[in-house]
Write a protein that holds these residues in place. Sequence first.
Motif, PDB file in Angstrom:
ATOM      1  N   SER A  48       0.421  -1.414  -0.314  1.00 18.57           N
ATOM      2  CA  SER A  48       0.081   0.390  -0.340  1.00 18.57           C
ATOM      3  C   SER A  48       1.257   1.092  -0.387  1.00 18.57           C
ATOM      4  O   SER A  48       0.575   1.976  -1.047  1.00 18.57           O
ATOM      5  N   GLU A  49       1.722   1.058   0.491  1.00 19.37           N
ATOM      6  CA  GLU A  49       2.926   2.012   1.007  1.00 19.37           C
ATOM      7  C   GLU A  49       3.458   2.304  -0.387  1.00 19.37           C
ATOM      8  O   GLU A  49       4.121   3.024  -1.172  1.00 19.37           O
ATOM      9  N   ASP A  64      -8.221  -4.873  -0.627  1.00 24.11           N
ATOM     10  CA  ASP A  64      -9.639  -4.595  -2.106  1.00 24.11           C
ATOM     11  C   ASP A  64      -8.535  -3.716  -2.858  1.00 24.11           C
ATOM     12  O   ASP A  64      -8.805  -3.729  -3.763  1.00 24.11           O
ATOM     13  N   MET A  65      -8.419  -2.379  -1.862  1.00 23.08           N
ATOM     14  CA  MET A  65      -7.720  -1.260  -2.310  1.00 23.08           C
ATOM     15  C   MET A  65      -6.868  -2.093  -4.038  1.00 23.08           C
ATOM     16  O   MET A  65      -6.912  -1.673  -4.785  1.00 23.08           O
ATOM     17  N   LEU A  66      -5.888  -2.631  -3.037  1.00 25.04           N
ATOM     18  CA  LEU A  66      -4.680  -3.228  -4.056  1.00 25.04           C
ATOM     19  C   LEU A  66      -5.032  -3.567  -5.246  1.00 25.04           C
ATOM     20  O   LEU A  66      -4.533  -4.048  -5.925  1.00 25.04           O
ATOM     21  N   TYR A  67      -6.338  -4.741  -5.304  1.00 25.65           N
ATOM     22  CA  TYR A  67      -6.732  -5.176  -5.673  1.00 25.65           C
ATOM     23  C   TYR A  67      -7.468  -4.734  -7.058  1.00 25.65           C
ATOM     24  O   TYR A  67      -7.111  -4.560  -8.312  1.00 25.65           O
ATOM     25  N   ARG A  68      -8.064  -3.360  -6.234  1.00 26.92           N
ATOM     26  CA  ARG A  68      -8.708  -2.260  -7.642  1.00 26.92           C
ATOM     27  C   ARG A  68      -8.036  -1.830  -8.248  1.00 26.92           C
ATOM     28  O   ARG A  68      -7.467  -1.642  -9.593  1.00 26.92           O
ATOM     29  N   SER A  69      -6.868  -1.249  -7.406  1.00 27.32           N
ATOM     30  CA  SER A  69      -5.294  -0.633  -8.128  1.00 27.32           C
ATOM     31  C   SER A  69      -4.261  -1.882  -8.835  1.00 27.32           C
ATOM     32  O   SER A  69      -3.132  -1.310  -9.834  1.00 27.32           O
ATOM     33  N   ARG A  70      -4.341  -2.492  -9.380  1.00 28.40           N
ATOM     34  CA  ARG A  70      -3.732  -4.181  -9.729  1.00 28.40           C
ATOM     35  C   ARG A  70      -2.552  -4.091  -8.955  1.00 28.40           C
ATOM     36  O   ARG A  70      -1.820  -4.384  -9.919  1.00 28.40           O
ATOM     37  N   ARG A  71      -2.839  -3.792  -8.217  1.00 27.45           N
ATOM     38  CA  ARG A  71      -1.208  -4.354  -7.100  1.00 27.45           C
ATOM     39  C   ARG A  71      -1.123  -5.524  -7.038  1.00 27.45           C
ATOM     40  O   ARG A  71       0.225  -6.087  -6.975  1.00 27.45           O
TER      41      ARG A  71
END
Length: 294
Positions: A48-49, A64-71
């Motif tokens: 995330s960082e 979920d945010m990492l998945y949405r940003s395709r990380r």
Amino acid sequence: MASGSTNNNWERIQLGLKNTERLIGQKDYNSAMIKARQTIEFMVRMLSERSGSMSDRDLKEMIDMLYRSRRITKNSCDHYHKIRMIGNKAAHEGDNSASNATLALQLLAQEFSSFSEEYQGRRRSSPQRGSSQRNTSRRSSPQNRRRRSAKRRRRAVPAYLFRLLIPVAGILLIILIVFFVIRLIKPKSDEKESTTSAVSTESIQAPVETSSVPETTQPPETSTEAPQVVYVTTDVLNVRSAPNTEGTKLGKLNSGVTVNYVRAENDEWAVILYDGQEAYVASQYLTTQTSSAQ
């Protein structure tokens, strides 16, 4: 993120995987699941960082945010959530399941392999950013990443699987030993039973030997015959149909009459022939006489 902080978190992640394996080896499955969740949280916060997103959110939101940003991929997203839920159950409900702990370790080892590959790749590529762009693109190509990730998984998985298989192999060895001992003991009892049945069969089927004693020849008949015994009434007798006084009265015999004696029915009654059929008279009124054949 500062370089010192990054190195710190990376060391925590490495130590977290080792401690998870160690706790499972000690059969402390509850602590192992909690440790796996903590290790995943360090990995998620580092990602995330790096992506510039907030790292102070809830762990579920960050995944979920990492998945949405395709990380991270969909597969990694599912693995992170699975480890998170297993750790929460262990922390809040006291779950101490060996199967859940093993699953958490398997998923953690897979994701650690992918994360380690990316982390090490970034460290190697950072000093060479001014050099050949062609080499950098080769290292970071998706195909090369998948190959390196697969190699990492193959190295990480056997270590803990081997530890888990040792007690299973011990149990299987004990079962095999017991099985062979039973097989060694059972044939003896079967042999005894078969020997007993064979002996009993032989004894049943053994032919009966005929006596070799020669038949005795009957002595020649003498011209004189043995005296015959006759039964004579000593008083007037009632002839009855049954050996008791309640039997039907068939007739009457006078004193001094010779009767056709058949046999003794009991101590009180005798069987005679009367009018061609068996009848009963009181045996106390019968006497025997001998008569010689003419």
